[in-house]
Write a protein that holds these residues in place. Sequence first.
Motif, mmCIF file in Angstrom:
data_model
loop_
_atom_site.group_PDB
_atom_site.id
_atom_site.type_symbol
_atom_site.label_atom_id
_atom_site.label_comp_id
_atom_site.label_asym_id
_atom_site.label_seq_id
_atom_site.Cartn_x
_atom_site.Cartn_y
_atom_site.Cartn_z
ATOM 1 N N PRO A 154 11.987 9.669 -7.404
ATOM 2 C CA PRO A 154 12.254 10.354 -6.084
ATOM 3 C C PRO A 154 11.605 9.274 -5.112
ATOM 4 N N VAL A 155 11.853 9.412 -3.756
ATOM 5 C CA VAL A 155 11.681 8.645 -2.760
ATOM 6 C C VAL A 155 10.059 8.858 -2.638
ATOM 7 N N LYS A 156 9.484 10.229 -2.741
ATOM 8 C CA LYS A 156 8.006 10.419 -2.537
ATOM 9 C C LYS A 156 7.316 9.572 -3.492
ATOM 10 N N GLU A 157 7.732 9.656 -4.820
ATOM 11 C CA GLU A 157 6.972 8.778 -5.682
ATOM 12 C C GLU A 157 7.063 7.148 -5.125
ATOM 13 N N ARG A 158 7.934 6.766 -4.697
ATOM 14 C CA ARG A 158 8.233 5.401 -4.287
ATOM 15 C C ARG A 158 7.266 5.194 -3.219
ATOM 16 N N TYR A 159 7.057 5.916 -2.192
ATOM 17 C CA TYR A 159 6.388 6.008 -1.190
ATOM 18 C C TYR A 159 4.699 6.121 -1.560
ATOM 19 N N LEU A 160 4.214 6.806 -2.457
ATOM 20 C CA LEU A 160 3.206 6.858 -2.821
ATOM 21 C C LEU A 160 2.718 5.366 -3.708
ATOM 22 N N ASN A 161 3.583 4.895 -4.438
ATOM 23 C CA ASN A 161 3.275 3.862 -5.031
ATOM 24 C C ASN A 161 3.264 2.439 -3.956
ATOM 25 N N PHE A 162 4.012 2.668 -2.723
ATOM 26 C CA PHE A 162 3.931 1.428 -1.915
ATOM 27 C C PHE A 162 2.548 1.698 -1.226
ATOM 28 N N ILE A 163 1.983 2.748 -0.953
ATOM 29 C CA ILE A 163 0.624 2.960 -0.083
ATOM 30 C C ILE A 163 -0.488 2.404 -1.307
ATOM 31 N N LYS A 164 -0.260 2.697 -2.638
ATOM 32 C CA LYS A 164 -1.229 2.268 -3.439
ATOM 33 C C LYS A 164 -1.109 0.913 -3.752
ATOM 34 N N THR A 165 0.042 0.099 -3.581
ATOM 35 C CA THR A 165 0.265 -1.308 -3.957
ATOM 36 C C THR A 165 -0.098 -1.970 -2.575
ATOM 37 N N TYR A 166 0.151 -1.557 -1.408
ATOM 38 C CA TYR A 166 -0.185 -1.994 -0.311
ATOM 39 C C TYR A 166 -1.191 -1.497 0.619
ATOM 40 N N SER A 167 -2.245 -1.508 0.079
ATOM 41 C CA SER A 167 -3.533 -0.524 0.661
ATOM 42 C C SER A 167 -3.556 -0.813 2.423
ATOM 43 N N GLY A 168 -3.517 -0.017 3.189
ATOM 44 C CA GLY A 168 -3.644 -0.059 4.669
ATOM 45 C C GLY A 168 -2.530 -0.574 5.214
ATOM 46 N N LEU A 169 -1.502 -1.194 4.573
ATOM 47 C CA LEU A 169 -0.344 -1.856 5.356
ATOM 48 C C LEU A 169 0.584 -0.933 6.154
ATOM 49 N N TYR A 170 0.696 0.270 5.691
ATOM 50 C CA TYR A 170 1.597 1.405 6.305
ATOM 51 C C TYR A 170 1.135 1.515 7.894
ATOM 52 N N GLN A 171 -0.056 1.090 8.057
ATOM 53 C CA GLN A 171 -0.642 1.415 9.482
ATOM 54 C C GLN A 171 -0.139 0.008 10.395
ATOM 55 N N ARG A 172 0.080 -0.990 9.625
ATOM 56 C CA ARG A 172 0.554 -2.297 10.460
ATOM 57 C C ARG A 172 1.837 -2.570 10.676
ATOM 58 N N ILE A 173 2.837 -1.717 9.981
ATOM 59 C CA ILE A 173 4.427 -1.948 9.983
ATOM 60 C C ILE A 173 4.994 -0.837 10.293
ATOM 61 N N PRO A 174 6.386 -0.875 11.085
ATOM 62 C CA PRO A 174 7.080 0.247 11.534
ATOM 63 C C PRO A 174 7.580 1.133 10.370
ATOM 64 N N GLN A 175 7.759 2.343 10.466
ATOM 65 C CA GLN A 175 8.280 2.982 9.277
ATOM 66 C C GLN A 175 9.748 2.509 8.737
ATOM 67 N N TRP A 176 10.527 1.982 9.399
ATOM 68 C CA TRP A 176 11.710 1.268 9.233
ATOM 69 C C TRP A 176 11.695 0.371 8.377
ATOM 70 N N MET A 177 10.661 -0.547 8.253
ATOM 71 C CA MET A 177 10.439 -1.532 7.262
ATOM 72 C C MET A 177 10.095 -0.821 5.846
ATOM 73 N N ILE A 178 9.077 0.034 6.090
ATOM 74 C CA ILE A 178 8.823 0.676 4.653
ATOM 75 C C ILE A 178 9.869 1.374 3.969
ATOM 76 N N ALA A 179 10.916 2.066 4.837
ATOM 77 C CA ALA A 179 12.214 2.706 4.331
ATOM 78 C C ALA A 179 13.038 1.611 3.749
ATOM 79 N N SER A 180 13.145 0.295 4.569
ATOM 80 C CA SER A 180 13.928 -0.835 3.913
ATOM 81 C C SER A 180 13.470 -1.269 2.579
ATOM 82 N N TYR A 181 12.062 -1.318 2.530
ATOM 83 C CA TYR A 181 11.381 -1.910 1.219
ATOM 84 C C TYR A 181 11.811 -0.736 -0.093
ATOM 85 N N LEU A 182 11.806 0.499 0.621
ATOM 86 C CA LEU A 182 11.590 1.516 -0.446
ATOM 87 C C LEU A 182 13.387 1.922 -0.950
#
Lengths: 193, 193
Positions: B147-175
């Motif tokens: 599910p998307v929740k698990e993908r998002y948590l994995n993203f945060i673990k893989t790219y530590s701190g990156l979620y604060q440097r990019i807009p949400q739509w880019m994270i959504a695109s990656y996921l």
Amino acid sequence: MSDDFFRAYLKSKAGLSDEALNELKSTYSVKNYNKGDLIKAQGDYSSIYFVQNGLLRLFGVDENAKEHILQFAPEGWWITDRTGLYQSQNSKFNIDAYEESSAIQIDVSFFEKASCMSSNFQKFSEKILHNHIENLYSRVYLLIGTPVKERYLNFIKTYSGLYQRIPQWMIASYLGVTPEGLSRVRKTLYDLS
Amino acid sequence: MSDDFFRAYLKSKAGLSDEALNELKSTYSVKNYNKGDLIKAQGDYSSIYFVQNGLLRLFGVDENAKEHILQFAPEGWWITDRTGLYQSQNSKFNIDAYEESSAIQIDVSFFEKASCMSSNFQKFSEKILHNHIENLYSRVYLLIGTPVKERYLNFIKTYSGLYQRIPQWMIASYLGVTPEGLSRVRKTLYDLS
């Protein structure tokens, strides 16, 4: 079953001689599987498999015991769980035989020895590795960037004829879509044609 | 900017000596990019990039000019479009600088030469290639099986701190999810915590 198909494949595609193949015999073995045989369970040490006939699958199982299919390997395909191949950690996925199959179980040392014996094989080996990476990139792109219809058409192109040998839910699993979602897409395609 | 970060990284992680690094200088160059610079357009010959600082992205563009993000590369990451690296065919994806960045542009010959010079480097090079394949497998599994929740948590673990440097739509695109879908998942996570 013998290793005839495997030897003919390597002679034709990778330029290996009969002498080289004879020397490599200790690094691989012929395996015959019945439909449903679990070939490699999650956590096992992983070999590389080359399918002579039949059909193998690489898949993960989630917390709800649902299977998610990463790859199909019909005749002439390679299949392995790379997560356990070069790492000390446990492998994540399973491999089983969906049909009665004959496959070659190959040790990693096969590739090292064959690369030393033949520069043609080394080039062939690099090519299949990079094709593999390219296919994984394309797969990720299809999953994040394309509608289910395009993913399904790509599946049919990649795995020519395979859609007649497996149930729809397995194709849906491979495509990351519900069986209902795939059914709707197939209906659109057949209505159009 | 100099190649200091790159040299220190290779000395520490791959055991390359100063002499080896000096000999390899002709196979790479330091590049500085402004935010938004297109580094490699679809179809171009592809180099390998090592990010010293800033942030590069690998992405495809669909028929509707929508971007789909395959990889982010912050400091200390490697990034390349492998579809154009070892194939004669055109590459499929683009690389750009999302932030002002310094990167090392590396020719394929760097890896061949460094592997001949040092067996440590050869092992390091194999390790990053196989880690890369493993990550792609895990990415496919996350996309088809979680599910998307698990993908998002994995993203945060893989790219530590990156979620604060990019807009949400880019994270959504990656996921591989809509921005609205990601927004709902984030809301659930923050409500729970």
